[in-house]
Every structure is written in structure tokens, then in C-alpha cells.
Write an enzyme that holds these catalytic residues in place. Structure first.
Site, mmCIF file in Angstrom:
data_model
loop_
_atom_site.group_PDB
_atom_site.id
_atom_site.type_symbol
_atom_site.label_atom_id
_atom_site.label_comp_id
_atom_site.label_asym_id
_atom_site.label_seq_id
_atom_site.Cartn_x
_atom_site.Cartn_y
_atom_site.Cartn_z
ATOM 1 N N LYS A 9 0.824 -1.206 0.000
ATOM 2 C CA LYS A 9 0.000 0.000 0.000
ATOM 3 C C LYS A 9 0.868 1.271 0.000
ATOM 4 O O LYS A 9 2.083 1.214 0.252
ATOM 5 C CB LYS A 9 -0.926 -0.040 1.218
ATOM 6 C CG LYS A 9 -1.985 -1.169 1.159
ATOM 7 C CD LYS A 9 -2.873 -1.143 2.399
ATOM 8 C CE LYS A 9 -4.028 -2.133 2.309
ATOM 9 N NZ LYS A 9 -4.913 -2.051 3.507
ATOM 10 N N TYR A 49 -12.531 -2.369 -3.546
ATOM 11 C CA TYR A 49 -13.069 -2.385 -2.175
ATOM 12 C C TYR A 49 -14.596 -2.210 -2.149
ATOM 13 O O TYR A 49 -15.129 -1.733 -1.143
ATOM 14 C CB TYR A 49 -12.393 -1.295 -1.347
ATOM 15 C CG TYR A 49 -11.017 -1.678 -0.828
ATOM 16 C CD1 TYR A 49 -10.831 -2.737 0.074
ATOM 17 C CD2 TYR A 49 -9.874 -0.968 -1.218
ATOM 18 C CE1 TYR A 49 -9.569 -3.073 0.554
ATOM 19 C CE2 TYR A 49 -8.603 -1.301 -0.738
ATOM 20 C CZ TYR A 49 -8.471 -2.362 0.157
ATOM 21 O OH TYR A 49 -7.222 -2.697 0.639
ATOM 22 N N ARG A 85 -2.048 -14.252 4.727
ATOM 23 C CA ARG A 85 -2.729 -13.551 5.821
ATOM 24 C C ARG A 85 -1.936 -13.680 7.124
ATOM 25 O O ARG A 85 -1.876 -12.734 7.918
ATOM 26 C CB ARG A 85 -4.154 -14.095 6.020
ATOM 27 C CG ARG A 85 -5.118 -13.833 4.878
ATOM 28 C CD ARG A 85 -5.591 -12.405 4.773
ATOM 29 N NE ARG A 85 -6.485 -11.991 5.837
ATOM 30 C CZ ARG A 85 -7.228 -10.885 5.800
ATOM 31 N NH1 ARG A 85 -7.200 -10.069 4.734
ATOM 32 N NH2 ARG A 85 -7.984 -10.550 6.809
ATOM 33 N N THR A 91 -5.399 -6.648 11.124
ATOM 34 C CA THR A 91 -5.749 -5.447 10.353
ATOM 35 C C THR A 91 -5.198 -4.176 10.988
ATOM 36 O O THR A 91 -4.662 -3.311 10.300
ATOM 37 C CB THR A 91 -7.289 -5.354 10.224
ATOM 38 O OG1 THR A 91 -7.761 -6.535 9.565
ATOM 39 C CG2 THR A 91 -7.699 -4.127 9.426
ATOM 40 N N ARG A 102 2.449 -6.126 9.117
ATOM 41 C CA ARG A 102 1.754 -4.984 9.714
ATOM 42 C C ARG A 102 2.306 -4.660 11.105
ATOM 43 O O ARG A 102 2.377 -3.495 11.490
ATOM 44 C CB ARG A 102 0.248 -5.249 9.755
ATOM 45 C CG ARG A 102 -0.406 -5.136 8.373
ATOM 46 C CD ARG A 102 -1.814 -5.673 8.394
ATOM 47 N NE ARG A 102 -2.553 -5.375 7.174
ATOM 48 C CZ ARG A 102 -3.730 -5.905 6.880
ATOM 49 N NH1 ARG A 102 -4.299 -6.758 7.733
ATOM 50 N NH2 ARG A 102 -4.348 -5.593 5.764
ATOM 51 N N ASN A 112 -1.940 0.458 7.002
ATOM 52 C CA ASN A 112 -1.400 -0.808 7.519
ATOM 53 C C ASN A 112 -0.515 -1.548 6.511
ATOM 54 O O ASN A 112 -0.317 -2.755 6.625
ATOM 55 C CB ASN A 112 -2.538 -1.686 8.055
ATOM 56 C CG ASN A 112 -3.588 -1.971 7.018
ATOM 57 O OD1 ASN A 112 -3.444 -1.595 5.853
ATOM 58 N ND2 ASN A 112 -4.657 -2.639 7.423
ATOM 59 N N HIS A 115 -2.146 -5.327 1.780
ATOM 60 C CA HIS A 115 -3.411 -6.042 1.645
ATOM 61 C C HIS A 115 -3.083 -7.478 1.272
ATOM 62 O O HIS A 115 -2.140 -7.715 0.523
ATOM 63 C CB HIS A 115 -4.264 -5.424 0.524
ATOM 64 C CG HIS A 115 -5.388 -6.310 0.065
ATOM 65 N ND1 HIS A 115 -6.619 -6.307 0.684
ATOM 66 C CD2 HIS A 115 -5.459 -7.267 -0.909
ATOM 67 C CE1 HIS A 115 -7.406 -7.212 0.089
ATOM 68 N NE2 HIS A 115 -6.724 -7.807 -0.879
ATOM 69 N N GLU A 126 -9.978 -10.530 -7.161
ATOM 70 C CA GLU A 126 -9.005 -9.434 -7.076
ATOM 71 C C GLU A 126 -7.911 -9.570 -8.142
ATOM 72 O O GLU A 126 -7.506 -8.571 -8.754
ATOM 73 C CB GLU A 126 -8.393 -9.408 -5.661
ATOM 74 C CG GLU A 126 -9.417 -9.014 -4.604
ATOM 75 C CD GLU A 126 -8.923 -9.181 -3.165
ATOM 76 O OE1 GLU A 126 -7.765 -9.603 -2.968
ATOM 77 O OE2 GLU A 126 -9.711 -8.875 -2.244
HETATM 78 O O1 CDP Z 1 -7.262 -5.566 5.101
HETATM 79 P P1 CDP Z 1 -8.059 -6.499 5.990
HETATM 80 O O2 CDP Z 1 -8.738 -7.604 5.213
HETATM 81 O O3 CDP Z 1 -7.244 -7.019 7.147
HETATM 82 O O4 CDP Z 1 -9.190 -5.593 6.675
HETATM 83 P P2 CDP Z 1 -10.637 -5.152 6.169
HETATM 84 O O5 CDP Z 1 -11.549 -5.191 7.344
HETATM 85 O O6 CDP Z 1 -11.024 -5.917 4.944
HETATM 86 O O7 CDP Z 1 -10.438 -3.604 5.793
HETATM 87 C C1 CDP Z 1 -9.834 -3.205 4.572
HETATM 88 C C2 CDP Z 1 -8.929 -2.033 4.876
HETATM 89 O O8 CDP Z 1 -9.700 -0.905 5.314
HETATM 90 C C3 CDP Z 1 -7.924 -2.259 6.012
HETATM 91 O O9 CDP Z 1 -6.781 -2.995 5.596
HETATM 92 C C4 CDP Z 1 -7.600 -0.828 6.428
HETATM 93 O O10 CDP Z 1 -6.652 -0.228 5.543
HETATM 94 C C5 CDP Z 1 -8.970 -0.150 6.257
HETATM 95 N N1 CDP Z 1 -9.725 -0.093 7.535
HETATM 96 C C6 CDP Z 1 -9.848 1.114 8.215
HETATM 97 O O11 CDP Z 1 -9.332 2.128 7.751
HETATM 98 N N2 CDP Z 1 -10.540 1.169 9.398
HETATM 99 C C7 CDP Z 1 -11.110 0.069 9.912
HETATM 100 N N3 CDP Z 1 -11.777 0.166 11.075
HETATM 101 C C8 CDP Z 1 -11.008 -1.153 9.241
HETATM 102 C C9 CDP Z 1 -10.303 -1.211 8.059
HETATM 103 MG MG MG Z 2 -10.322 -7.569 3.834
#
Ligand code: CDP
Ligand code: MG
Length: 132
Positions: A9, A49, A85, A91, A102, A112, A115, A126
Site C-alpha cells: 500500500k 473495495y 494472511r 488489520t 503490519r 497498515n 493487503h 481481485e
Molecule cells: O485488510 P483487511 O482484510 O485485514 O481488513 P478489512 O476489514 O477488509 O479492511 C480493509 C482495509 O480498510 C484495512 O486494511 C484498512 O486499511 C482499512 N480499515 C480502516 O481504515 N478502518 C477500519 N476500522 C477497518 C479497516
Molecule cells: Mg479484507
């Protein structure tokens, strides 16, 4: 063999971490099938997204993901989705274990650093969106 999609990212690209992050996946036995640098592309990130569209963090996520160049990687390995993962970690960087990408490089939410696809179906979608 399984496929997954990883994105380095904008916060990580800006800090010169592409080599270190790519190296972690290579050291963990992933093959880099395809890799591409990408200038900010809001339409692509909104499609990528789309499932987050209704969430409160969608706005800041899209702003962040279009704040600078990013790097797409199509990776391959046995159990690639779960392994990636695990390497990536939780996250929220504040909750991610030391030794995860991360945990070591992430700054905050949404910054973070990486992805990784969360299931095989997401990986196929994707990879298709980004590379095909
Ligand atoms: O990336 P991951 O699958 O771990 O998390 P997600 O729940 O699918 O969220 C996608 C992305 O949104 C995260 O990697 C963060 O960059 C962002 N995010 C955020 O800004 N605030 C949150 N509370 C949750 C996610
Ligand atoms: Mg996700």
C-alpha cells in the site's frame, strides 16, 4: 498451488519498503507470478473495495489507497491465501504481532502497509480485477 493477491500500500511504497516486503514473501516460499507498480487509480480502488462501500471507513480507505503509488503482486504457493494472511498480521497495526508485516511496518488505520486476499474466491476476483 494456490493464488493470492497482495498489495503493497502507499504508506509502504513511500517509505521504500517494497524490497523488504517482497523479500518476506519470497523467503516464505511464495512465487511472484506477476508484479506491477500502479499510479493512483480511484475507479480501480472503488471497484476493488466495493464490499466496503457502506462502511464508515470507506472514504478514508479510498483516499489512502489513492494517496500515492502502490504495488500489486500475484503470488503463488501451497495454501497461499492463509499463509499470506499469517505473514501480514492483524488489520490494526497496533494489534498485529511483532514479526508480521503490519506489526513491523504498519502505522495506524488505514495505513497498515499491505493487503492480502481473505479467501480463494476473493483472490480470484481481485487478481482478475488487477491483472486481467
Ligand atoms: O485488510 P483487511 O482484510 O485485514 O481488513 P478489512 O476489514 O477488509 O479492511 C480493509 C482495509 O480498510 C484495512 O486494511 C484498512 O486499511 C482499512 N480499515 C480502516 O481504515 N478502518 C477500519 N476500522 C477497518 C479497516
Ligand atoms: Mg479484507
Amino acid at each position: 498451488m494456490e493464488d493470492t493477491l497482495v498489495i503493497i500500500k502507499p504508506d509502504a511504497v513511500a517509505r521504500g519498503l517494497v524490497g523488504q516486503i517482497t523479500g518476506r514473501f519470497e523467503a516464505a516460499g511464495f512465487e511472484i507470478a506477476r508484479m506491477r507498480m500502479q499510479e493512483p487509480d480511484e475507479a480501480l480502488m472503488r471497484r476493488f473495495y466495493a464490499e466496503h462501500e457502506a462502511k464508515w471507513h470507506f472514504g478514508r480507505l479510498i483516499a489512502y489507497m489513492t494517496s500515492g503509488p502502490l504495488c500489486f503482486m500475484h503470488l503463488r504457493r501451497e495454501g497461499a491465501v492463509e499463509r499470506a494472511r499469517m505473514l501480514v498480521g492483524a488489520t490494526d497495526p497496533a494489534e498485529a504481532s511483532p514479526g508480521t508485516i503490519r506489526g513491523d511496518f504498519g502505522l495506524d488505520l488505514p495505513r497498515n502497509s499491505v493487503h492480502a486476499s481473505d479467501c480463494a474466491e476473493a483472490a480470484a476476483r481481485e487478481i482478475g480485477l488487477v491483472f486481467d
